[in-house]
Scaffold this motif. Structure first.
Motif, PDB file in Angstrom:
ATOM      1  N   ASP A 437       0.834  -1.205   0.000  1.00 39.15           N
ATOM      2  CA  ASP A 437       0.000   0.000   0.000  1.00 39.15           C
ATOM      3  C   ASP A 437       0.861   1.244   0.000  1.00 39.15           C
ATOM      4  N   VAL A 438       1.883   1.181   0.816  1.00 37.71           N
ATOM      5  CA  VAL A 438       2.773   2.346   0.929  1.00 37.71           C
ATOM      6  C   VAL A 438       3.419   2.622  -0.428  1.00 37.71           C
ATOM      7  N   ILE A 439       3.949   1.561  -1.024  1.00 41.32           N
ATOM      8  CA  ILE A 439       4.630   1.741  -2.308  1.00 41.32           C
ATOM      9  C   ILE A 439       3.640   2.220  -3.371  1.00 41.32           C
ATOM     10  N   ALA A 440       2.457   1.666  -3.301  1.00 41.43           N
ATOM     11  CA  ALA A 440       1.455   2.044  -4.292  1.00 41.43           C
ATOM     12  C   ALA A 440       1.062   3.503  -4.141  1.00 41.43           C
ATOM     13  N   SER A 441       0.851   3.911  -2.889  1.00 39.20           N
ATOM     14  CA  SER A 441       0.409   5.292  -2.705  1.00 39.20           C
ATOM     15  C   SER A 441       1.517   6.263  -3.090  1.00 39.20           C
ATOM     16  N   VAL A 442       2.748   5.880  -2.763  1.00 37.37           N
ATOM     17  CA  VAL A 442       3.883   6.746  -3.116  1.00 37.37           C
ATOM     18  C   VAL A 442       3.986   6.829  -4.643  1.00 37.37           C
ATOM     19  N   ASP A 443       3.855   5.688  -5.224  1.00 37.02           N
ATOM     20  CA  ASP A 443       3.940   5.657  -6.687  1.00 37.02           C
ATOM     21  C   ASP A 443       2.830   6.514  -7.307  1.00 37.02           C
ATOM     22  N   ALA A 444       1.648   6.392  -6.724  1.00 38.76           N
ATOM     23  CA  ALA A 444       0.508   7.145  -7.243  1.00 38.76           C
ATOM     24  C   ALA A 444       0.745   8.647  -7.150  1.00 38.76           C
ATOM     25  N   ILE A 445       1.420   9.065  -6.129  1.00 38.17           N
ATOM     26  CA  ILE A 445       1.645  10.509  -5.945  1.00 38.17           C
ATOM     27  C   ILE A 445       2.809  10.981  -6.815  1.00 38.17           C
ATOM     28  N   ILE A 446       3.878  10.236  -6.809  1.00 38.92           N
ATOM     29  CA  ILE A 446       5.113  10.715  -7.441  1.00 38.92           C
ATOM     30  C   ILE A 446       5.071  10.527  -8.960  1.00 38.92           C
ATOM     31  N   GLN A 447       4.512   9.415  -9.362  1.00 39.25           N
ATOM     32  CA  GLN A 447       4.504   9.138 -10.802  1.00 39.25           C
ATOM     33  C   GLN A 447       3.945  10.315 -11.616  1.00 39.25           C
ATOM     34  N   PRO A 448       2.767  10.869 -11.219  1.00 43.77           N
ATOM     35  CA  PRO A 448       2.247  12.017 -12.006  1.00 43.77           C
ATOM     36  C   PRO A 448       3.198  13.222 -11.978  1.00 43.77           C
ATOM     37  N   MET A 449       3.789  13.456 -10.758  1.00 41.68           N
ATOM     38  CA  MET A 449       4.693  14.602 -10.645  1.00 41.68           C
ATOM     39  C   MET A 449       5.876  14.429 -11.598  1.00 41.68           C
ATOM     40  N   ALA A 450       6.402  13.161 -11.638  1.00 35.40           N
ATOM     41  CA  ALA A 450       7.561  12.895 -12.488  1.00 35.40           C
ATOM     42  C   ALA A 450       7.184  13.027 -13.961  1.00 35.40           C
ATOM     43  N   LYS A 451       6.048  12.520 -14.220  1.00 35.83           N
ATOM     44  CA  LYS A 451       5.599  12.607 -15.613  1.00 35.83           C
ATOM     45  C   LYS A 451       5.469  14.048 -16.038  1.00 35.83           C
ATOM     46  N   ALA A 452       4.950  14.836 -15.109  1.00 32.99           N
ATOM     47  CA  ALA A 452       4.758  16.252 -15.427  1.00 32.99           C
ATOM     48  C   ALA A 452       6.083  16.905 -15.800  1.00 32.99           C
ATOM     49  N   LYS A 453       7.136  16.404 -15.207  1.00 34.53           N
ATOM     50  CA  LYS A 453       8.455  16.990 -15.525  1.00 34.53           C
ATOM     51  C   LYS A 453       9.209  16.116 -16.518  1.00 34.53           C
ATOM     52  N   ARG A 454       8.509  15.229 -17.057  1.00 32.20           N
ATOM     53  CA  ARG A 454       9.066  14.310 -18.057  1.00 32.20           C
ATOM     54  C   ARG A 454      10.295  13.551 -17.506  1.00 32.20           C
ATOM     55  N   GLN A 455      10.137  13.175 -16.313  1.00 35.49           N
ATOM     56  CA  GLN A 455      11.208  12.398 -15.683  1.00 35.49           C
ATOM     57  C   GLN A 455      10.807  10.928 -15.650  1.00 35.49           C
ATOM     58  N   GLU A 456      11.824  10.075 -15.571  1.00 35.00           N
ATOM     59  CA  GLU A 456      11.523   8.638 -15.499  1.00 35.00           C
ATOM     60  C   GLU A 456      11.603   8.204 -14.027  1.00 35.00           C
ATOM     61  N   PHE A 457      10.481   7.692 -13.529  1.00 35.28           N
ATOM     62  CA  PHE A 457      10.426   7.293 -12.116  1.00 35.28           C
ATOM     63  C   PHE A 457      10.367   5.770 -12.032  1.00 35.28           C
ATOM     64  N   CYS A 458      11.358   5.133 -11.432  1.00 34.16           N
ATOM     65  CA  CYS A 458      11.404   3.672 -11.360  1.00 34.16           C
ATOM     66  C   CYS A 458      11.271   3.221  -9.914  1.00 34.16           C
ATOM     67  N   VAL A 459      10.433   2.237  -9.702  1.00 38.68           N
ATOM     68  CA  VAL A 459      10.290   1.650  -8.369  1.00 38.68           C
ATOM     69  C   VAL A 459      10.886   0.245  -8.409  1.00 38.68           C
ATOM     70  N   GLU A 460      11.821  -0.031  -7.500  1.00 40.82           N
ATOM     71  CA  GLU A 460      12.465  -1.354  -7.494  1.00 40.82           C
ATOM     72  C   GLU A 460      12.339  -1.958  -6.100  1.00 40.82           C
ATOM     73  N   GLU A 461      12.086  -3.242  -6.095  1.00 40.71           N
ATOM     74  CA  GLU A 461      11.986  -3.931  -4.802  1.00 40.71           C
ATOM     75  C   GLU A 461      12.941  -5.111  -4.795  1.00 40.71           C
ATOM     76  N   THR A 462      13.679  -5.283  -3.741  1.00 34.38           N
ATOM     77  CA  THR A 462      14.580  -6.439  -3.633  1.00 34.38           C
ATOM     78  C   THR A 462      14.424  -7.060  -2.263  1.00 34.38           C
ATOM     79  N   GLY A 463      14.808  -8.317  -2.174  1.00 31.41           N
ATOM     80  CA  GLY A 463      14.741  -9.015  -0.892  1.00 31.41           C
ATOM     81  C   GLY A 463      13.336  -9.515  -0.612  1.00 31.41           C
ATOM     82  N   SER A 464      13.286 -10.551   0.231  1.00 33.27           N
ATOM     83  CA  SER A 464      11.974 -11.104   0.582  1.00 33.27           C
ATOM     84  C   SER A 464      11.386 -10.254   1.688  1.00 33.27           C
ATOM     85  N   ARG A 465      10.409  -9.561   1.347  1.00 32.12           N
ATOM     86  CA  ARG A 465       9.894  -8.623   2.337  1.00 32.12           C
ATOM     87  C   ARG A 465       8.629  -9.147   2.997  1.00 32.12           C
TER      88      ARG A 465
END
Lengths: 740, 435
Positions: A437-465
């Motif tokens: 949920d946290v990652i999703a909400s962060v992604d939901a907020i930041i992705q539009p902002m990044a897009k607005a500035k034409r930036q590439e926003f990548c979310v990566e997850e590693t390890g068994s969480r």
């Protein structure tokens, strides 16, 4: 405490130290002086005693020698008188020669002889012919006017002397009578039991030959034996010319001599004491220790007293030194402490000054930052007034006004956050949450902002969480959004932003060790700025020249929250290359109980018309706010009645009929009566609906504590200003549900 | 707690101070005689002995040793021994022996330390007490008893066996590569070498001890030939002449005088050690003669800067110690003769002689006392232990040896010929034989 005062304090302290030192020295000097004076007095007394003792010794010895002298002179006189008596007897006798022969050796005279006048030889009492040969009267010594010879060893093998006197008959000299006397006789009349405890030395010396003719038994060490004066002085190493001259003079003139000289490494009083006008002398010495036995004891006592005084002196000095050292230690400790405090004060002062400077800068920045959106609000408001007829423009303007207002709101929220964190009022609200949920909400907020500035926003997850964790989700979101929004802000268009979530090796089985990384290839930061990046009220660039807007509080808030969560935050950055933020957190991992599904408590779909037809009593002292409220409620199909303070609100509610108002919107800070008091007053009214009517706090006091205070005052819910109608709807819905 | 302890201490100190103060104040002076009661008057014994001239801060161990035995007697017998002494100023002065004779004849003292000739004279006159009855006399070596017996009476007892020897500077002998001499010829050869090397007078002499050379040569055979008694008997009955025995020694001395090995003039007026000691100690004279104890005492030759050895006098039988018998005697008519005899009995007891010998490191007359000697005396001691020596005096001989030989040697020093000296011996022998 100003810097000036502080410096003045230091100077005073130094002066005080100097004074203390001076005091210490003068005290020490006084002690030394007192003991010096005492020592001098003792020394003077000891010298005086020694002198007096020496005088007493000389007098004492002189008296003893005078006594011996008198005794020997009396013996000599007796001998002469006896001899004159014998001479008279001989003169009376018809055959003097027969008289002489008849004389036996007696205690007084060892031999008697007479040479008739005009003849060269006579007869001796021992029977042999007597010529007087070997007798030497040339020295001229006399006893009571009778010539006395030089001393010699007589036929008995002992030292003797001869006195001659005339034998007169009828006034005519018929011969000369020679009486031989031995020195041993004198010994009979001298104290045999001791002269100065037999430690003193005494010889009788013949003045002419300087031979020692008698060593009386009680007069000194028995194993001593000296031949003559020269032998005596040689044996005792008396060679000083001055002394020898005095002795020589004494032999010539018959003067008494007494002098100090060491004998066998012992100080002694030496003497030459003439007897019978210097025909014989008493020669010898008395060791000072013997003659001054009591003096030695006095000296020992003096030495003891001096020693005790010295010991006391040294003890005093030692005690003084120890005391001084102790005081010095305490003083040094106090000084250290004072120094430490002063340092702390100075640091605090510097920090305060820095804070003050920071806050001044902050206020300046805030002024600018607030003026900028405010300018937009006011500017667009003017434009709105002008183009009110053009719905397209009106919509555009109102959108921009709303955006500026939002910006202003975020500014205020940040300031509040900092204020709360600094005052330690932030309390984490620990709840179970899903990392997705946290990652999703962060992604939901930041992705539009990044897009607005034409930036590439990548979310990566590693390890068994872990799926579910316990923590303050809101604050975690705040941290991540802060970091990511900064990354978006400080990365130029076309840049890249990476958001990584990695689960590291657990340190504890119950806690998941999670690392969040936010990396960008944006502007980066200078090393100088990196040092202060987490300080409040700092910003990479002065906002007046920066195209990026912000409060400069974000990073300080982020760091504070991370630390509050027991985590760490690190930053690595290079100018024009980008930045990397690492946040390490340890969050408790939990398993989702069976049957409970995500969003099980699922929110019901919102009812957009929940406010429609409701009539509110609103306590609001600000007319504009009141107007806005009225308009907003009207937009939602509701109505309200405004009371300009708490008191009026209470009165209005009292006068209302039950059910007239569906709810009360209560501002908190108001004149006459505040919202809390008003709520309490309403709740205590004896009306049926007084207990039930929803009272919603509507205040700019937006802290959790404010919310709690409102609830404690009897209100049902808390809605912060500026008023968000959606939130109000949601709140109303919750209240209603609760009431049901 | 600490304060209470301190208070306790303070109170204790205060009490102690008060006690001391009160005890000081309470000492009352009663009306009693302050003088001690008269002690019993101790018996006094007068002792006459010679005294060397003093040297500052030097210890005469011989004197010290005798003192210790006197003190022992005083303590044991509760008597006081008073010392009387005489020292001749120079050769012109009356000598100690003469004064001794006078004093003993006039009963001036009780105990005397006498030289052998004086012992013989006074013994013959009956002026000395027979000491054979003393308990300690039983401890004496036989030779001591014989040498001090006159007319069947033991008239004197020594505290040490006085042995005379030659004191030689070994360093000088080594320097000139000389062996220590055994015979008169070797001795003369040594003197010659010394003289050639600049030592004008190799032998330091005084007017007292030159007879030791003569006696060593005269009686080396008599005492060591195994026929002693017969030879003495022959001398006593006129079968042999003293002059025959004495001649070699006198001729030897005459040679020494003629060659300048001895300064006869100086020797004639020199007192023992005083005349020759300084040069010997300074290393100028390689040979002097002296008695055993001189090697022990600082007032004589007890402290030298060179290696010193004491050897016997040269004789046909090698190095020969000469042992005259000085001894303590008690006046036959002395005022305190009984007490004096008791004092002497203690002074010559084994206990006293042990103390004496240990102090003075001498040969003891008691057969029960033995003490190691100083290294310098070892050669002399070895000869004595071997039983090789001559007696300097012998009461068994009718002609007194020690004193007479000394006097006749003085005549030789004064210029008399050897023949004249021999005549003097003949006269003495004749007088003794009653001719």
């Amino acid at each position: 405490m100003s810097l000036e005062n502080w410096k003045r304090g230091l100077l005073m302290k130094e002066r005080r130290n100097r004074q203390e030192k001076r005091k210490g020295f003068s005290l020490l000097f006084s002690i030394v002086l007192i003991f010096g004076i005492l020592g001098t007095i003792v020394f003077w007394l000891s010298q005086k005693t020694s002198r007096e003792m020496s005088d007493a010794s000389i007098q004492n010895l002189s008296e003893s020698l005078d006594l011996i002298q008198s005794t020997i002179e009396a013996i000599l006189c007796n001998e002469v008188q006896f001899q004159e008596l014998v001479a008279r007897e001989i003169a009376r006798s018809e055959d003097p020669e027969a008289y002489i022969r008849a004389c036996e050796e007696n205690q007084m005279m060892s031999k008697i002889a007479m040479i008739p006048s005009g003849e060269t030889e006579g007869i001796a009492s021992t029977g042999e012919i007597f010529t007087g040969e070997g007798l030497d009267f040339s020295a001229g010594g006399t006893v009571l006017g009778m010539p006395v010879s030089e001393s010699y060893i007589n036929y008995m093998g002992t030292w003797s002397y001869t006195i001659k006197c005339p034998v007169e008959r009828d006034g005519q000299e018929i011969g000369t009578l020679y009486g031989e006397y031995i020195y041993d006789t004198i010994d009979e009349f001298l104290p045999a039991e001791g002269f100065y405890n037999k430690q003193a030395f005494l010889y009788i010396m013949d003045a002419r030959s300087q031979r020692f003719v008698l060593h009386p038994k009680g007069m000194g060490q028995r194993n001593a034996g000296h031949l003559n004066l020269d032998d005596f002085y040689r044996a005792n190493d008396i060679r000083e010319p001055g002394i020898r001259a005095e002795v020589e003079e004494s032999l010539q003139t018959g003067r008494k001599v007494m002098f100090y000289h060491d004998i066998r490494e012992e100080q002694a009083l030496n003497y030459m004491w003439p007897i019978n006008d210097g025909t014989i002398f008493l020669v010898g010495y008395v060791p000072i220790d013997v003659i001054q036995r009591e003096g030695r004891s006095v000296n020992q006592n003096i030495i003891m007293v001096v020693f005790l005084m010295l010991t006391a002196f040294i003890l005093c000095i030692a005690l003084y030194y120890l005391n001084w050292k102790q005081q010095e230690k305490v003083r040094r400790e106090l000084e250290e402490e004072r120094k430490f405090h002063n340092q702390q004060l100075a640091e605090a002062l510097r920090a305060a000054q820095l804070a003050s400077e920071s806050k001044t800068t902050f206020l300046s920045n805030m002024s600018h930052d607030i003026r900028t959106p405010m300018n937009a609000v006011l500017g667009f408001t003017s434009l709105l007034a002008k183009d009110a007829e053009d719905p397209k423009k009106v919509r555009e303007y109102t959108q921009k006004i709303a955006a500026s207002g939002q910006h202003l709101l975020s500014l205020i929220n940040d300031v509040l956050d900092v204020s709360k964190i600094e005052s330690g009022k932030v309390v984490l609200n620990l709840e179970k949450f899903a990392m997705d949920d946290v990652i999703a909400s962060v992604d939901a907020i930041i992705q539009p902002m990044a897009k607005a500035k034409r930036q590439e926003f990548c979310v990566e997850e590693t390890g068994s969480r872990h799926e579910y964790l316990v923590g303050d989700e809101t604050r975690l979101n705040q941290i991540l959004i802060n970091l990511l929004s900064n990354a978006v802000k400080y990365t130029p268009e076309g840049g890249h932003i990476w958001f990584r979530v990695a689960t590291l090796k657990q340190r504890s089985s119950q806690y998941a060790h999670i690392r969040f990384e936010v990396e960008d290839d944006g502007y980066g930061m200078t090393p100088e700025y990196l040092e202060v990046i987490f300080d409040a009220f700092t910003r990479a660039e002065n906002s007046t020249t920066n195209k990026v807007q912000g409060t400069g509080l974000g990073m300080a808030i982020t760091k504070s929250i991370v630390e509050l969560m027991g985590g760490t935050i690190d930053v690595f950055s290079q100018v024009n290359k980008g930045s990397l933020f690492q946040v390490d957190l340890e969050l408790r991992a939990v398993e989702m109980p069976e049957g409970e599904t995500e969003h099980s408590s699922g929110e019901e779909p919102e009812d957009p018309d929940i406010l429609k037809g409701l009539h509110f009593l609103a306590a609001e002292d600000n007319e504009i706010n009141a107007e806005i409220l009225e308009e907003l409620l009207e937009m939602e199909g509701a109505s309200c009645e405004i009371a300009s303070n708490g008191q009026l609100a209470v009165e209005r509610f009292r006068q209302s009929t039950p059910g007239e108002f569906d709810a009360i919107l209560m501002d908190v800070q108001m004149p006459v009566m505040n919202g809390h008091e008003a709520s309490c007053a309403i709740r205590v009214m004896e009306r049926e609906d007084a207990k039930d009517i929803p009272i919603i706090a509507m205040t700019a006091n937006a802290f959790t504590e404010d919310e709690k205070a409102a609830l404690a005052a009897g209100m049902d819910a808390h809605v912060p200003k500026p008023l968000d109608m959606e939130l109000l709807k949601k709140t109303m819905k919750q209240i209603r549900k609760r009431k049901e | 707690m600490k304060n209470r302890k301190m208070q306790g201490w303070a109170v204790a100190c205060l009490m102690a101070v008060t006690a001391v103060f009160l005890s000081g104040c309470s000492a009352q002076k009663g009306p009693k005689n302050l003088l001690p009661e008269n002690e019993k008057k101790r018996q006094t014994v007068n002792l006459f002995s010679p005294m060397e001239k003093s040297i500052p801060n030097a210890v005469n161990v011989a004197r010290t040793a005798a003192d210790l035995t006197v003190a022992m007697a005083e303590e044991k017998l509760d008597v006081t021994v008073d010392y009387w002494t005489y020292t001749a100023k120079d050769y012109q002065d009356r000598n100690y022996d003469e004064v001794c004779l006078d004093r003993a004849r006039n009963n001036m003292d009780d105990i005397y330390l006498l030289n052998p000739d004086v012992i013989l004279k006074l013994g013959a006159e009956g002026a000395l007490m027979d000491l054979s009855g003393l308990d300690s006399a039983g401890n004496l070596r036989e030779i001591i008893r014989v040498a001090n017996t006159v007319d069947g009476k033991l008239v004197a007892i020594p505290q040490e066996v006085v042995a005379y020897g030659l004191f030689v500077n070994v360093d000088l002998f080594k320097q000139y590569d000389l062996a220590l001499p055994n015979t008169p010829e070797e001795f003369l050869e040594c003197c010659r070498v010394f003289q050639e090397n600049g030592i004008e007078t190799p032998v330091g002499a005084n007017r007292w001890w030159l007879e030791t050379f003569v006696l060593a040569q005269a009686y080396a055979d008599l005492y060591n030939g195994g026929n002693t008694q017969a030879e003495i008997e022959a001398l006593n009955n006129g079968g042999a002449r003293y002059s025959d025995y004495m001649r070699p020694g006198f001729e030897f001395l005459k040679t020494m005088i003629d060659q300048g090995y001895i300064d006869a003039e100086k020797a004639l007026v020199s007192e023992a050690i005083e005349g020759e000691g300084a040069d010997f100690l300074a290393g100028k004279t390689p040979i002097v003669m002296a008695y055993w104890g001189a090697a022990n005492t600082e007032t004589a030759y007890g402290k030298t800067d060179f290696e010193m050895q004491v050897i016997g006098f040269p004789s046909s039988r090698g190095q020969m110690p000469v042992m005259p018998m000085t001894g303590w005697a008690v006046g036959a008519n002395a005022k305190h003769r009984e007490d004096a005899a008791k004092v002497l009995d203690v002074m010559i007891s084994d206990e006293a002689l042990q103390l004496f010998a240990e102090t003075n490191r001498v040969i003891s007359p008691s057969k029960n006392v033995k003490v190691d000697c100083v290294p310098a005396l070892q050669p002399l001691n070895d000869r004595i232990e071997e039983g090789i020596y001559v007696l300097g005096s012998n009461a068994g001989m009718d002609v007194e040896q020690w004193g007479n030989t000394c006097l006749i040697v003085r005549q030789l020093l004064a210029g008399a010929s050897v023949e004249e000296c021999m005549e003097a011996f003949d006269e003495l022998q004749d007088a003794a034989l009653g001719k």
